[in-house]
Design a protein around this motif. Structure first.
Motif, PDB file in Angstrom:
ATOM      1  N   UNK A   1     -48.983  32.683   9.396  1.00 50.06           N
ATOM      2  CA  UNK A   1     -49.358  33.546  10.515  1.00 50.06           C
ATOM      3  C   UNK A   1     -48.116  34.141  11.175  1.00 50.06           C
ATOM      4  N   UNK A   2     -47.082  33.338  11.367  1.00 52.28           N
ATOM      5  CA  UNK A   2     -45.834  33.866  11.925  1.00 52.28           C
ATOM      6  C   UNK A   2     -45.204  34.872  10.972  1.00 52.28           C
ATOM      7  N   UNK A   3     -45.290  34.598   9.679  1.00 49.71           N
ATOM      8  CA  UNK A   3     -44.802  35.559   8.693  1.00 49.71           C
ATOM      9  C   UNK A   3     -45.526  36.886   8.818  1.00 49.71           C
ATOM     10  N   UNK A   4     -46.847  36.838   8.973  1.00 47.01           N
ATOM     11  CA  UNK A   4     -47.614  38.060   9.112  1.00 47.01           C
ATOM     12  C   UNK A   4     -47.210  38.866  10.334  1.00 47.01           C
ATOM     13  N   UNK A   5     -47.045  38.178  11.470  1.00 48.95           N
ATOM     14  CA  UNK A   5     -46.614  38.877  12.685  1.00 48.95           C
ATOM     15  C   UNK A   5     -45.232  39.489  12.507  1.00 48.95           C
ATOM     16  N   UNK A   6     -44.318  38.750  11.871  1.00 47.08           N
ATOM     17  CA  UNK A   6     -42.952  39.250  11.686  1.00 47.08           C
ATOM     18  C   UNK A   6     -42.907  40.414  10.703  1.00 47.08           C
ATOM     19  N   UNK A   7     -43.820  40.447   9.740  1.00 47.68           N
ATOM     20  CA  UNK A   7     -43.810  41.522   8.744  1.00 47.68           C
ATOM     21  C   UNK A   7     -44.346  42.841   9.280  1.00 47.68           C
ATOM     22  N   UNK A   8     -44.928  42.853  10.457  1.00 48.94           N
ATOM     23  CA  UNK A   8     -45.284  44.127  11.087  1.00 48.94           C
ATOM     24  C   UNK A   8     -44.005  44.665  11.734  1.00 48.94           C
ATOM     25  N   UNK A   9     -43.181  45.287  10.900  1.00 49.65           N
ATOM     26  CA  UNK A   9     -41.796  45.578  11.264  1.00 49.65           C
ATOM     27  C   UNK A   9     -41.654  46.443  12.509  1.00 49.65           C
ATOM     28  N   UNK A  10     -42.619  47.318  12.747  1.00 49.00           N
ATOM     29  CA  UNK A  10     -42.491  48.237  13.878  1.00 49.00           C
ATOM     30  C   UNK A  10     -42.968  47.631  15.192  1.00 49.00           C
ATOM     31  N   UNK A  11     -43.476  46.397  15.165  1.00 49.37           N
ATOM     32  CA  UNK A  11     -43.976  45.745  16.370  1.00 49.37           C
ATOM     33  C   UNK A  11     -43.054  44.571  16.714  1.00 49.37           C
ATOM     34  N   UNK A  12     -42.325  44.660  17.811  1.00 51.80           N
ATOM     35  CA  UNK A  12     -41.403  43.567  18.142  1.00 51.80           C
ATOM     36  C   UNK A  12     -42.137  42.299  18.548  1.00 51.80           C
ATOM     37  N   UNK A  13     -41.550  41.158  18.194  1.00 55.32           N
ATOM     38  CA  UNK A  13     -42.043  39.880  18.700  1.00 55.32           C
ATOM     39  C   UNK A  13     -41.503  39.681  20.113  1.00 55.32           C
TER      40      UNK A  13
ATOM     41  N   UNK B   1     -55.072  43.029  13.201  1.00 52.30           N
ATOM     42  CA  UNK B   1     -54.290  42.050  12.429  1.00 52.30           C
ATOM     43  C   UNK B   1     -53.585  41.087  13.360  1.00 52.30           C
ATOM     44  N   UNK B   2     -53.008  41.610  14.423  1.00 53.65           N
ATOM     45  CA  UNK B   2     -52.330  40.762  15.405  1.00 53.65           C
ATOM     46  C   UNK B   2     -53.279  39.709  15.952  1.00 53.65           C
ATOM     47  N   UNK B   3     -54.516  40.112  16.251  1.00 50.66           N
ATOM     48  CA  UNK B   3     -55.485  39.155  16.788  1.00 50.66           C
ATOM     49  C   UNK B   3     -55.836  38.081  15.763  1.00 50.66           C
ATOM     50  N   UNK B   4     -55.945  38.460  14.500  1.00 51.41           N
ATOM     51  CA  UNK B   4     -56.283  37.473  13.466  1.00 51.41           C
ATOM     52  C   UNK B   4     -55.153  36.467  13.269  1.00 51.41           C
ATOM     53  N   UNK B   5     -53.926  36.956  13.227  1.00 52.98           N
ATOM     54  CA  UNK B   5     -52.800  36.028  13.087  1.00 52.98           C
ATOM     55  C   UNK B   5     -52.741  35.068  14.275  1.00 52.98           C
ATOM     56  N   UNK B   6     -53.008  35.590  15.446  1.00 49.04           N
ATOM     57  CA  UNK B   6     -52.941  34.724  16.634  1.00 49.04           C
ATOM     58  C   UNK B   6     -54.134  33.781  16.703  1.00 49.04           C
ATOM     59  N   UNK B   7     -55.261  34.177  16.109  1.00 45.99           N
ATOM     60  CA  UNK B   7     -56.382  33.239  15.977  1.00 45.99           C
ATOM     61  C   UNK B   7     -55.983  32.087  15.060  1.00 45.99           C
ATOM     62  N   UNK B   8     -55.239  32.390  14.003  1.00 50.47           N
ATOM     63  CA  UNK B   8     -54.746  31.332  13.117  1.00 50.47           C
ATOM     64  C   UNK B   8     -53.791  30.411  13.871  1.00 50.47           C
ATOM     65  N   UNK B   9     -52.937  30.984  14.714  1.00 52.93           N
ATOM     66  CA  UNK B   9     -51.991  30.164  15.478  1.00 52.93           C
ATOM     67  C   UNK B   9     -52.703  29.313  16.519  1.00 52.93           C
ATOM     68  N   UNK B  10     -53.847  29.775  16.999  1.00 56.54           N
ATOM     69  CA  UNK B  10     -54.631  28.946  17.921  1.00 56.54           C
ATOM     70  C   UNK B  10     -55.159  27.706  17.209  1.00 56.54           C
ATOM     71  N   UNK B  11     -55.440  27.846  15.911  1.00 57.46           N
ATOM     72  CA  UNK B  11     -55.885  26.694  15.120  1.00 57.46           C
ATOM     73  C   UNK B  11     -54.716  25.804  14.722  1.00 57.46           C
ATOM     74  N   UNK B  12     -53.576  26.427  14.415  1.00 57.76           N
ATOM     75  CA  UNK B  12     -52.415  25.677  13.915  1.00 57.76           C
ATOM     76  C   UNK B  12     -51.153  26.399  14.417  1.00 57.76           C
ATOM     77  N   UNK B  13     -50.596  25.994  15.565  1.00 58.81           N
ATOM     78  CA  UNK B  13     -49.467  26.729  16.168  1.00 58.81           C
ATOM     79  C   UNK B  13     -48.234  26.835  15.280  1.00 58.81           C
ATOM     80  N   UNK B  14     -48.096  25.950  14.302  1.00 65.09           N
ATOM     81  CA  UNK B  14     -46.941  25.999  13.398  1.00 65.09           C
ATOM     82  C   UNK B  14     -47.309  26.617  12.053  1.00 65.09           C
ATOM     83  N   UNK B  15     -48.330  27.471  12.016  1.00 66.34           N
ATOM     84  CA  UNK B  15     -48.751  28.101  10.766  1.00 66.34           C
ATOM     85  C   UNK B  15     -47.713  29.148  10.348  1.00 66.34           C
ATOM     86  N   UNK B  16     -46.908  28.806   9.375  1.00 68.41           N
ATOM     87  CA  UNK B  16     -45.850  29.705   8.946  1.00 68.41           C
ATOM     88  C   UNK B  16     -46.370  31.028   8.429  1.00 68.41           C
TER      89      UNK B  16
END
Length: 536
Positions: A197-209, A180-195
């Motif tokens: 994708x950032x939401x998805x990364x932040x919602x993985x509560x046990x994984x710190x940003x 999942x982390x790789x997919x969200x970051x693939x989205x950010x590679x296409x659009x760095x301000x993709x909210x």
């Protein structure tokens, strides 16, 4: 009989789809499509009228009319005209998709899945078809096949940004967090301000940003060309990143800014909601005796404040071999909306006039809509938090159902709500004072309903589970009329899709160190004051 309109060589080419129509008719169709997209149904109807007058049987005209009917909640009419379009162009993947959308909205999930799959069979190289199939499989809780469909969409069109994001979401729900982390970051590679994708990364509560993530978000928020929706989502992600790194003042500032922007889109009206809750409680005080006291005994409703542990308790129950975890279902609210539409009155205004037969019919309708969740196991959970509003009328509608009212320390739960972005607006969680008002209304209503029907409603405290896991789990299962099963003690090992922001947390053993509000000191005093707590 040959079709009156020739089939397009490529059904996914919009120019081919309007063959045989005049320039004016094509322009009317384009204007109608834009109006439908923007939710302007009356103008869409006007724009479509010209094309209907000139070419009432053209499949593309009928397809747009079907979409319009679906948006207007006229599902029978939508299915009829889309069926007519498909009689002329039976291979049309777009019409098949739109028919599936109408069927799903009408509560016919099985027919909808059949037609979404047929759309992909008819156009196997059309990435949007696979995206639509994957998105709707995910909505219906079929997460593993949703992943396969979304992977196909990404492979066919690697630049399809929403497919990467939704695939990340589906992988999170399956507990495949690295992917999942790789997919969200693939989205950010296409659009760095993709909210999203950032939401998805932040919602993985046990994984710190990371600190690098924080710096990237700060940089994006400093730009003037970022869309407001992306800015809000990144603000919530920035709050998570700052909290992960112990920057509590910065976290509070980022979350406050994001919530303020969110609230400006649609302000929550705490006073109006209080009046509504009071009317719900009053109208449900005298309900008719149920015709069938056991109706709904298959259902376990898990309700309460978001971020209170409801996903955890669903995971515990879903580890039982007799219970299917269905997550957050819209069906109860949808059935009551149907009844309100039929009567021409909003809920709960019609409640005092509803007969035992009416409630029995509505209960049966809910069970019909949720039947697919009982194919493998006889019981299922419905974990939509705001279903607490209907806990009173469930005594007449589904008297055999059990309601688990999950409560966590209100300060911790309220603060957790403030940190979470909710997409249904207006939402109470955008200010600390509104959160406190919502908690007061919710607790007062549930306390009244539980006092009147303790055999149907159980208050389940999150902190009690932490203190005595086995004792609380045994008591919960007994309340739900389920035999004890040791698998419920090892709930974190249960393999199932979890479609909430708590997907990562409930895949781990119980964590007794979940308190976070104390780190923010006096910043949370408005919430403490509203909850009647001592100030810090």
């Amino acid at each position: 009989m040959p079709a009156p309109w020739p089939c397009p060589e490529d059904f996914t080419d919009m120019a081919s789809r309007v063959g045989g129509l005049s320039l004016d008719e094509r322009q009317s169709l384009e204007a109608a499509a834009r109006a439908i997209r923007d939710g302007a149904l009356a103008p869409a109807q006007q724009r479509l009228a010209a094309a209907l007058s000139a070419a009432p049987q053209h499949p593309e005209v009928l397809r747009l009319l079907g979409i319009l009917h679906t948006r207007a909640r006229q599902y029978g009419a939508a299915r009829e005209v889309l069926g007519e379009a498909l009689r002329q162009w039976p291979e049309d993947p777009l019409a098949l998709t739109d028919l599936a959308n109408a069927e799903q909205a009408d509560g016919d999930a099985e027919a909808a899945l059949t037609h979404w799959r047929q759309a992909c069979e008819r156009a196997p190289d059309y990435p949007i078809g696979w995206f639509n199939l994957g998105r709707n499989l995910q909505v219906l809780g079929h997460t593993e096949p949703a992943v396969e469909a979304l992977e196909r969409a990404c492979a066919l069109q690697p630049t399809l940004l929403p497919a990467h994001v939704l695939l990340g979401d589906a992988l999170v729900h399956l507990g495949r967090f690295d992917e999942a982390d790789r997919r969200y970051r693939a989205a950010l590679a296409l659009h760095p301000a993709c909210g999203d994708a950032w939401r998805g990364l932040a919602n993985m509560k046990t994984r710190p940003l990371s600190d690098e993530d924080r710096s990237r978000i700060v940089g994006m928020l400093g730009r003037a060309d970022v869309a407001e929706a992306d800015r809000i989502a990144m603000g919530f992600a920035l709050g998570k990143a700052c909290e992960d790194q112990g920057r509590y003042d910065e976290a509070f500032a980022a979350l406050s800014e994001a919530n303020a922007r969110q609230r400006r889109l649609a302000p929550w009206q705490a006073g109006g909601f209080h009046t509504f809750v009071a009317s719900v409680v009053q109208s449900s005080a005298r309900l008719p005796v149920p015709l069938e006291p056991a109706l709904g005994e298959e259902a376990i409703f898990i309700v309460g404040l978001p971020r209170s542990g409801s996903t955890l308790f669903e995971q515990i129950l879903a580890a039982h071999p007799r219970v299917e975890g269905a997550s957050e279902l819209p069906d109860l609210g949808d059935v009551l909306v149907e009844e309100s539409t039929r009567r021409g009155q909003p809920f709960p205004r019609w409640v005092p006039t509803a007969t035992a037969q009416d409630w029995h019919r509505m209960g049966r309708r809910y069970l019909e809509r949720t039947a697919r969740w009982r194919r493998q196991r006889p019981h299922f959970t419905d974990k939509l938090p705001e279903n607490w509003l209907y806990a009173g009328v469930l005594g007449a509608m589904l008297p055999g159902a059990r309601v688990v009212d999950v409560r966590r320390d209100a300060l911790e739960a309220g603060w957790s709500c403030f940190k979470q972005q909710f997409y249904r607006l207006p939402h109470f969680a955008c200010t600390l004072t509104d959160i406190a008002a919502y908690v007061r209304d919710y607790e007062a209503a549930l306390d009244a309903w539980r006092a009147a029907a303790p055999e149907r409603i159980r208050t389940q405290h999150y902190e009690a589970l932490l203190a005595d896991p086995e004792g609380e789990i045994r008591a919960l299962l007994a309340f739900c009329r389920l035999p004890f099963d040791a698998a419920c003690l090892d709930f974190h090992q249960a393999r199932r899709a979890i479609r909430t922001p708590s997907a990562a947390q409930v895949r781990q053993p119980l964590n007794r160190d979940t308190a976070r509000a104390g780190r923010y000191g006096r910043l949370l005093d408005p919430l403490r004051l509203g909850l009647g707590r001592p100030l810090s």
